[in-house]
Design a protein around this motif. Structure first.
Motif, short mmCIF file in Angstrom:
data_model
loop_
_atom_site.label_atom_id
_atom_site.label_comp_id
_atom_site.label_asym_id
_atom_site.label_seq_id
_atom_site.Cartn_x
_atom_site.Cartn_y
_atom_site.Cartn_z
N UNK A 1 0.81 -1.22 0.00
CA UNK A 1 0.00 0.00 0.00
C UNK A 1 0.85 1.27 0.00
N UNK A 2 1.98 1.24 0.70
CA UNK A 2 2.84 2.42 0.72
C UNK A 2 3.39 2.71 -0.67
N UNK A 3 3.86 1.67 -1.35
CA UNK A 3 4.39 1.85 -2.70
C UNK A 3 3.30 2.35 -3.64
N UNK A 4 2.09 1.82 -3.50
CA UNK A 4 0.99 2.29 -4.34
C UNK A 4 0.69 3.76 -4.08
N UNK A 5 0.74 4.16 -2.82
CA UNK A 5 0.51 5.57 -2.49
C UNK A 5 1.59 6.45 -3.10
N UNK A 6 2.84 6.00 -3.05
CA UNK A 6 3.92 6.78 -3.64
C UNK A 6 3.79 6.83 -5.16
N UNK A 7 3.35 5.73 -5.76
CA UNK A 7 3.14 5.71 -7.21
C UNK A 7 2.03 6.69 -7.59
N UNK A 8 0.99 6.75 -6.78
CA UNK A 8 -0.10 7.70 -7.04
C UNK A 8 0.41 9.14 -6.99
N UNK A 9 1.26 9.44 -6.02
CA UNK A 9 1.85 10.78 -5.92
C UNK A 9 2.71 11.07 -7.15
N UNK A 10 3.52 10.08 -7.54
CA UNK A 10 4.38 10.26 -8.71
C UNK A 10 3.56 10.51 -9.97
N UNK A 11 2.48 9.74 -10.14
CA UNK A 11 1.63 9.92 -11.32
C UNK A 11 0.98 11.31 -11.32
N UNK A 12 0.55 11.78 -10.15
CA UNK A 12 -0.06 13.10 -10.08
C UNK A 12 0.95 14.19 -10.42
N UNK A 13 2.16 14.07 -9.91
CA UNK A 13 3.20 15.05 -10.26
C UNK A 13 3.50 15.02 -11.75
N UNK A 14 3.51 13.82 -12.30
CA UNK A 14 3.76 13.63 -13.73
C UNK A 14 2.70 14.36 -14.55
N UNK A 15 1.45 14.15 -14.22
CA UNK A 15 0.36 14.78 -14.97
C UNK A 15 0.40 16.30 -14.81
N UNK A 16 0.70 16.78 -13.62
CA UNK A 16 0.78 18.23 -13.41
C UNK A 16 1.88 18.85 -14.27
N UNK A 17 3.02 18.16 -14.39
CA UNK A 17 4.10 18.66 -15.24
C UNK A 17 3.66 18.67 -16.71
N UNK A 18 2.94 17.62 -17.11
CA UNK A 18 2.46 17.56 -18.49
C UNK A 18 1.44 18.67 -18.78
N UNK A 19 0.63 19.00 -17.80
CA UNK A 19 -0.34 20.08 -18.00
C UNK A 19 0.36 21.40 -18.28
N UNK A 20 1.51 21.62 -17.64
CA UNK A 20 2.28 22.84 -17.92
C UNK A 20 2.74 22.87 -19.37
N UNK A 21 3.17 21.72 -19.87
CA UNK A 21 3.63 21.65 -21.26
C UNK A 21 2.45 21.83 -22.22
N UNK A 22 1.32 21.20 -21.91
CA UNK A 22 0.15 21.31 -22.79
C UNK A 22 -0.38 22.74 -22.80
N UNK A 23 -0.28 23.44 -21.68
CA UNK A 23 -0.70 24.85 -21.67
C UNK A 23 0.09 25.66 -22.69
N UNK A 24 1.38 25.32 -22.85
CA UNK A 24 2.19 25.98 -23.87
C UNK A 24 1.72 25.65 -25.27
N UNK A 25 1.33 24.39 -25.49
CA UNK A 25 0.79 23.99 -26.79
C UNK A 25 -0.50 24.75 -27.07
N UNK A 26 -1.36 24.86 -26.05
CA UNK A 26 -2.63 25.57 -26.22
C UNK A 26 -2.40 27.05 -26.49
#
Length: 208
Positions: free
Chosen positions: A127-152
């Motif tokens: 469960x701890x690793x899953x929680x950390x993976x969830x945090x990593x995925x959220x950070x990943x998506x937030x970084x991608x949103x910054x890049x997509x905002x530039x595309x938009x």
């Protein structure tokens, strides 16, 4: 002299030694979590590998879970991530932003791919690793949103597609399992694999 603060002072030898010890413990955990694996690794094994006491592993790094969290932070907050975002922002078109991003994914996988695999493999049974993976995925998506905002902002994002959905499409195609599948499992190599993924993402999120 009177205006000098604690933050201005050079670290003491004791502080330097403590940080060196911490880095050795992190290095040992990173090695053992990869092989034989997170579940098979104990604090005692980490301590032996790092040549410290088990108490030091707990005190310096928070034990097994604390070390896994530290590795996740290394993966998701490395300077490489910031460079990818900055380089993508500087690219002139939506397509070139995706190409810069793809090259960045390949570089980041080279740098931290072992950590990605450690956490992904540990998550189903921890469960701890899953929680950390969830945090990593959220950070990943937030970084991608910054890049997509530039595309938009360039006017290159497909009509009717939100920044959030476009970021998720990139995430789906480029997250570590898919990148490994294209580059390694299919045997396409980095250039062909990332080019194919860029083509798929461009078709999905960019204007015709």
């Amino acid at each position: 002299m009177g205006s000098e603060t604690l933050s201005d002072q050079a670290p003491s030898r004791r502080d330097e030694y403590a940080e060196m010890t911490r880095q050795e413990v992190i290095k040992a955990a990173r090695k053992l979590y990869a092989v034989p694996g997170y579940a098979q690794t104990t604090v005692d094994k980490i301590a032996r590998e790092a040549r410290v006491s088990p108490a030091t592993v707990y005190a310096q790094c928070g034990g097994k879970e604390g070390l896994l969290r530290t590795l996740m932070d290394i993966w998701t907050t490395s300077p490489t991530v910031g460079r990818i975002i900055a380089d993508s922002a500087a690219a002139p078109t939506g397509r070139t932003k995706l190409e810069v991003l793809a090259a960045g994914y390949a570089a980041h996988a080279e740098e931290a791919g072992d950590i990605m695999r450690i956490i992904e493999r540990a998550a189903p049974s921890s469960p701890a690793a899953q929680a950390f993976l969830d945090v990593a995925d959220q950070r990943h998506i937030e970084a991608l949103e910054m890049i997509v905002e530039g595309i938009a902002s360039n006017g290159d994002l497909a009509e009717g597609l939100s920044v959030e959905d476009a970021a998720k499409i990139i995430f789906f195609h480029f997250r570590n399992p898919q990148l490994v599948l294209a580059v390694e499992t299919f045997g396409w190599g980095v250039d062909r694999g990332t080019r194919w993924l860029v083509d798929r993402v461009a078709a999905a999120i960019l204007k015709d």
